[in-house]
Design a protein around this motif. Structure first.
Motif, PDB file in Angstrom:
ATOM      1  N   ARG A  39       0.832  -1.204   0.000  1.00 45.59           N
ATOM      2  CA  ARG A  39       0.000   0.000   0.000  1.00 45.59           C
ATOM      3  C   ARG A  39       0.868   1.256   0.000  1.00 45.59           C
ATOM      4  N   ARG A  40       0.525   2.182  -0.906  1.00 48.61           N
ATOM      5  CA  ARG A  40       1.257   3.446  -1.016  1.00 48.61           C
ATOM      6  C   ARG A  40       1.046   4.274   0.251  1.00 48.61           C
ATOM      7  N   ASN A  41       2.103   4.954   0.675  1.00 49.35           N
ATOM      8  CA  ASN A  41       1.991   5.841   1.838  1.00 49.35           C
ATOM      9  C   ASN A  41       0.935   6.908   1.581  1.00 49.35           C
ATOM     10  N   PRO A  42       0.199   7.318   2.633  1.00 51.97           N
ATOM     11  CA  PRO A  42      -0.892   8.279   2.459  1.00 51.97           C
ATOM     12  C   PRO A  42      -0.471   9.584   1.793  1.00 51.97           C
ATOM     13  N   ASP A  43       0.774  10.045   1.999  1.00 46.62           N
ATOM     14  CA  ASP A  43       1.214  11.328   1.448  1.00 46.62           C
ATOM     15  C   ASP A  43       1.855  11.189   0.064  1.00 46.62           C
ATOM     16  N   ASP A  44       1.911   9.973  -0.502  1.00 53.49           N
ATOM     17  CA  ASP A  44       2.448   9.752  -1.846  1.00 53.49           C
ATOM     18  C   ASP A  44       1.391  10.037  -2.904  1.00 53.49           C
ATOM     19  N   TYR A  45       1.841  10.160  -4.151  1.00 52.00           N
ATOM     20  CA  TYR A  45       0.938  10.217  -5.299  1.00 52.00           C
ATOM     21  C   TYR A  45       0.083   8.944  -5.241  1.00 52.00           C
ATOM     22  N   MET A  46      -1.229   9.084  -5.374  1.00 62.27           N
ATOM     23  CA  MET A  46      -2.176   7.966  -5.254  1.00 62.27           C
ATOM     24  C   MET A  46      -2.051   7.266  -3.902  1.00 62.27           C
ATOM     25  N   GLY A  47      -1.843   8.062  -2.852  1.00 64.66           N
ATOM     26  CA  GLY A  47      -1.674   7.533  -1.500  1.00 64.66           C
ATOM     27  C   GLY A  47      -2.840   6.650  -1.061  1.00 64.66           C
ATOM     28  N   GLY A  48      -2.510   5.569  -0.348  1.00 64.13           N
ATOM     29  CA  GLY A  48      -3.507   4.645   0.163  1.00 64.13           C
ATOM     30  C   GLY A  48      -3.905   3.556  -0.814  1.00 64.13           C
ATOM     31  N   MET A  49      -3.493   3.689  -2.072  1.00 63.86           N
ATOM     32  CA  MET A  49      -3.837   2.702  -3.092  1.00 63.86           C
ATOM     33  C   MET A  49      -2.927   1.482  -2.936  1.00 63.86           C
ATOM     34  N   TRP A  50      -3.497   0.306  -3.106  1.00 71.23           N
ATOM     35  CA  TRP A  50      -2.724  -0.937  -3.088  1.00 71.23           C
ATOM     36  C   TRP A  50      -2.208  -1.207  -4.498  1.00 71.23           C
ATOM     37  N   GLU A  51      -1.021  -1.790  -4.592  1.00 76.61           N
ATOM     38  CA  GLU A  51      -0.403  -2.071  -5.884  1.00 76.61           C
ATOM     39  C   GLU A  51       0.515  -3.265  -5.763  1.00 76.61           C
ATOM     40  N   ILE A  52       0.964  -3.755  -6.909  1.00 74.52           N
ATOM     41  CA  ILE A  52       1.980  -4.799  -6.887  1.00 74.52           C
ATOM     42  C   ILE A  52       3.348  -4.114  -6.803  1.00 74.52           C
ATOM     43  N   PRO A  53       4.343  -4.782  -6.210  1.00 72.14           N
ATOM     44  CA  PRO A  53       5.676  -4.164  -6.112  1.00 72.14           C
ATOM     45  C   PRO A  53       6.176  -3.754  -7.496  1.00 72.14           C
ATOM     46  N   SER A  54       6.588  -2.501  -7.605  1.00 74.75           N
ATOM     47  CA  SER A  54       6.995  -1.973  -8.907  1.00 74.75           C
ATOM     48  C   SER A  54       7.827  -0.719  -8.728  1.00 74.75           C
ATOM     49  N   GLY A  55       8.522  -0.324  -9.772  1.00 73.92           N
ATOM     50  CA  GLY A  55       9.294   0.901  -9.701  1.00 73.92           C
ATOM     51  C   GLY A  55       9.865   1.289 -11.048  1.00 73.92           C
ATOM     52  N   LYS A  56      10.385   2.502 -11.089  1.00 74.43           N
ATOM     53  CA  LYS A  56      10.907   3.075 -12.327  1.00 74.43           C
ATOM     54  C   LYS A  56      12.130   2.324 -12.837  1.00 74.43           C
ATOM     55  N   VAL A  57      12.189   2.227 -14.161  1.00 73.46           N
ATOM     56  CA  VAL A  57      13.379   1.710 -14.829  1.00 73.46           C
ATOM     57  C   VAL A  57      14.348   2.880 -14.931  1.00 73.46           C
ATOM     58  N   GLU A  58      15.522   2.719 -14.349  1.00 71.08           N
ATOM     59  CA  GLU A  58      16.525   3.786 -14.336  1.00 71.08           C
ATOM     60  C   GLU A  58      17.316   3.797 -15.636  1.00 71.08           C
ATOM     61  N   HIS A 119       6.420   1.618   1.381  1.00 71.00           N
ATOM     62  CA  HIS A 119       4.981   1.453   1.549  1.00 71.00           C
ATOM     63  C   HIS A 119       4.657   1.317   3.038  1.00 71.00           C
ATOM     64  N   ASP A 120       3.372   1.502   3.390  1.00 72.87           N
ATOM     65  CA  ASP A 120       3.034   1.449   4.812  1.00 72.87           C
ATOM     66  C   ASP A 120       2.366   0.147   5.251  1.00 72.87           C
ATOM     67  N   ALA A 121       2.057  -0.747   4.313  1.00 73.83           N
ATOM     68  CA  ALA A 121       1.453  -2.031   4.665  1.00 73.83           C
ATOM     69  C   ALA A 121       1.599  -2.996   3.497  1.00 73.83           C
ATOM     70  N   HIS A 122       1.455  -4.294   3.815  1.00 78.99           N
ATOM     71  CA  HIS A 122       1.425  -5.313   2.766  1.00 78.99           C
ATOM     72  C   HIS A 122       0.395  -6.362   3.140  1.00 78.99           C
ATOM     73  N   GLN A 123      -0.043  -7.100   2.135  1.00 80.94           N
ATOM     74  CA  GLN A 123      -0.928  -8.231   2.378  1.00 80.94           C
ATOM     75  C   GLN A 123      -0.795  -9.224   1.240  1.00 80.94           C
ATOM     76  N   TRP A 124      -1.115 -10.485   1.549  1.00 77.31           N
ATOM     77  CA  TRP A 124      -1.207 -11.531   0.550  1.00 77.31           C
ATOM     78  C   TRP A 124      -2.690 -11.669   0.267  1.00 77.31           C
ATOM     79  N   ALA A 125      -3.125 -11.193  -0.899  1.00 71.85           N
ATOM     80  CA  ALA A 125      -4.550 -11.110  -1.228  1.00 71.85           C
ATOM     81  C   ALA A 125      -4.959 -12.181  -2.230  1.00 71.85           C
ATOM     82  N   LEU A 126      -6.185 -12.657  -2.076  1.00 77.46           N
ATOM     83  CA  LEU A 126      -6.760 -13.545  -3.079  1.00 77.46           C
ATOM     84  C   LEU A 126      -7.132 -12.702  -4.287  1.00 77.46           C
ATOM     85  N   PRO A 127      -6.786 -13.122  -5.498  1.00 74.18           N
ATOM     86  CA  PRO A 127      -7.091 -12.313  -6.689  1.00 74.18           C
ATOM     87  C   PRO A 127      -8.562 -11.927  -6.809  1.00 74.18           C
TER      88      PRO A 127
END
Length: 143
Positions: A39-58, A119-127
C-alpha cells in the motif's frame, strides 16, 4: 520460461515507438494462491492505493533488471524465477506523461519476511478479493 534480452528490448522499443515517456517494472508474486500487494503511503501520489511491487526503470537499466532491483528494494524479497511476462498497462504519471508498467509473474526465494521501505502495509490477497487497487491492476490480477 526464459525471458530473452531480445524480448525485453522489444518491449522497450515498442513503448518508445508509442511515445511512452516512463517505464515501470513490476513483479506479480504468487504464494499459495495469493498475490503480494503493497500500500502506497498516504502522502504519496495515489496515496492509500494498493499495488503490486513496482518501480521506475533507471537510465541504463533493462526492464527486467529494474523488476529484480525494485522487488528487493520495496519488499526485501529476492526474485528466484521469472515465470512469464503477463502484459502491460499505461497510465498518467505525476508529471503528466504516460508511463507503461511491464508486469512479470515471478517466484521468490522466500515469501517472508516482507520488509517494506516505501509502503506502509502489505498483504497476501486472493485475486478475487482485492482491496483498493487501480482498475488496471484489478484487470491484470483477475484475467
Amino acid at each position: 520460461m526464459t525471458i530473452s534480452p531480445e524480448f525485453v528490448a522489444g518491449l522497450a522499443a515498442d513503448a518508445e515507438a508509442a511515445g511512452i515517456t516512463g517505464f515501470v517494472a513490476a513483479a506479480v508474486i504468487n504464494h499459495n494462491g495469493r498475490v503480494l500487494l503493497v500500500r502506497r503511503n498516504p502522502d504519496d501520489y495515489m496515496g492509500g492505493m494498493w499495488e503490486i511491487p513496482s518501480g521506475k526503470v533507471e537510465p541504463g537499466e533493462t526492464i527486467l533488471d529494474a523488476m529484480y532491483r525494485e522487488t528487493t528494494e520495496e519488499t526485501g524479497l529476492t526474485v528466484d524465477q521469472v515465470i512469464s511476462y503477463i502484459g502491460h498497462f499505461d497510465y498518467w504519471n505525476s508529471s503528466g506523461g504516460t508511463t507503461r508498467q511491464f508486469n512479470f509473474a515471478v517466484t521468490v526465494e522466500k515469501s517472508e519476511p516482507v520488509v517494506l521501505t516505501e509502503h506502509d502495509a502489505h498483504q497476501w490477497a486472493l485475486p478475487g478479493v482485492l482491496p483498493e487497487v487501480s482498475d488496471a491492476v484489478r484487470d491484470l490480477l483477475t484475467s
